[in-house]
Design an enzyme around this catalytic site. Structure first.
Site, mmCIF file in Angstrom:
data_model
loop_
_atom_site.group_PDB
_atom_site.id
_atom_site.type_symbol
_atom_site.label_atom_id
_atom_site.label_comp_id
_atom_site.label_asym_id
_atom_site.label_seq_id
_atom_site.Cartn_x
_atom_site.Cartn_y
_atom_site.Cartn_z
ATOM 1 N N SER A 162 105.901 95.539 -13.964
ATOM 2 C CA SER A 162 104.743 96.240 -13.630
ATOM 3 C C SER A 162 104.524 97.632 -14.653
ATOM 4 O O SER A 162 105.745 98.191 -14.705
ATOM 5 C CB SER A 162 104.301 96.679 -12.314
HETATM 6 N N1 SAM Z 1 109.314 94.498 -8.710
HETATM 7 C C1 SAM Z 1 109.326 93.881 -10.218
HETATM 8 C C2 SAM Z 1 109.927 94.752 -11.037
HETATM 9 O O1 SAM Z 1 110.412 95.964 -10.981
HETATM 10 O O2 SAM Z 1 110.141 94.333 -12.243
HETATM 11 C C3 SAM Z 1 108.004 93.120 -10.869
HETATM 12 C C4 SAM Z 1 107.811 92.027 -9.952
HETATM 13 S S1 SAM Z 1 106.868 90.790 -10.604
HETATM 14 C C5 SAM Z 1 105.175 91.677 -11.089
HETATM 15 C C6 SAM Z 1 106.577 89.861 -9.372
HETATM 16 C C7 SAM Z 1 107.805 88.908 -9.023
HETATM 17 O O3 SAM Z 1 107.566 88.181 -7.570
HETATM 18 C C8 SAM Z 1 108.095 87.824 -10.162
HETATM 19 O O4 SAM Z 1 109.289 88.085 -10.504
HETATM 20 C C9 SAM Z 1 107.838 86.761 -9.241
HETATM 21 O O5 SAM Z 1 108.966 85.596 -9.481
HETATM 22 C C10 SAM Z 1 108.310 87.033 -7.858
HETATM 23 N N2 SAM Z 1 107.696 86.096 -6.547
HETATM 24 C C11 SAM Z 1 106.455 85.424 -6.561
HETATM 25 N N3 SAM Z 1 106.578 84.748 -5.497
HETATM 26 C C12 SAM Z 1 107.672 85.084 -4.689
HETATM 27 C C13 SAM Z 1 108.166 84.995 -3.310
HETATM 28 N N4 SAM Z 1 107.629 84.194 -2.524
HETATM 29 N N5 SAM Z 1 109.509 85.312 -3.230
HETATM 30 C C14 SAM Z 1 110.194 86.214 -3.836
HETATM 31 N N6 SAM Z 1 109.647 86.286 -5.205
HETATM 32 C C15 SAM Z 1 108.672 86.012 -5.668
#
Ligand code: SAM
Length: 206
Positions: free
Chosen positions: A52
């Protein structure tokens, strides 16, 4: 990044600012984008996911009002950058990622940077991580149609949960508080996140 993008937009809590000065964001960004690590936008991290924008990471962190005693649950480890910031500010961090490759990459960086208070799980974060609950703080870094019920159950009394809620293409960054078992909601601002895919989020085909 800290002065121009974060402090100038109103996130000025000293502990939060110190954490952002300390954590080397470029180490969480894939090599080909590293020269853009401190720019004012999200970046691709593989698997169709993103790290993000620095300001949104700062805003969500600030909303949690972390104390050094907090047990924190993060859903969506992604690059691991947000989890490292949380690890600087809380006591223990539990972070869940559905993509194994991303989880493994983040875990490797946590080891290299000697973060011993972060535990990573590969799986569906919409179900939470019951074993270590309750959590004083929960942060969901992907967008959901609503608050996944298991996460609210695993949130401690007086706890705070930050989550983008809304449609697939635009959401409201929402701060949830648990008071006497009841959910208090506050909409903070508009935002755009990748979807939270799982049993209590969006389905893969939505
Ligand atoms: N917090 C992260 C960082 O610091 O880089 C950014 C996260 S990114 C915007 C959103 C993440 O949520 C993705 O890596 C995606 O694969 C994960 N995601 C989506 N649905 C999910 C779920 N049900 N459980 C775990 N992770 C999930």
């Amino acid at each position: 990044m800290v002065t121009q993008q974060i402090m100038r937009r109103g996130v000025v809590t000293p502990r939060v600012i110190e954490a952002f000065k300390k954590v080397p964001r470029h180490l969480f960004v894939p090599e080909q984008f590293q020269s853009h690590s401190y720019n004012d936008h999200p970046l691709p991290i593989g698997e169709g996911q993103t790290i993000s924008q620095p300001y949104i990471v700062a805003l969500m962190t600030d909303l949690l009002n972390l104390s050094g005693e907090d047990k924190v649950l993060e859903i969506g480890t992604g690059s691991g950058y947000q989890a490292a910031i949380l690890a600087e500010l809380g006591k223990e961090v539990y972070t869940i990622e559905r993509h194994k490759l991303l989880a493994e990459r983040a875990e490797k960086i946590f080891k290299e940077l000697n973060y011993q208070n972060v535990k990573v799980l590969v799986g569906d974060g919409t179900k939470g991580w019951k074993e270590f609950s309750p959590y004083q703080k929960i942060i969901v870094t992907a967008s959901a149609p609503d608050v996944p019920q298991p996460l609210f159950i695993q949130l401690d009394e007086m706890g705070k949960l930050v989550i983008p809620i809304g449609g697939r293409w635009s959401q409201d960054l929402t701060l949830i508080e648990k008071r006497k078992g009841k959910m208090i909601r506050k909409s903070v601002c508009g935002c755009v996140f990748v979807p939270l895919i799982g049993e209590y989020g969006y389905r893969d085909t939505d």
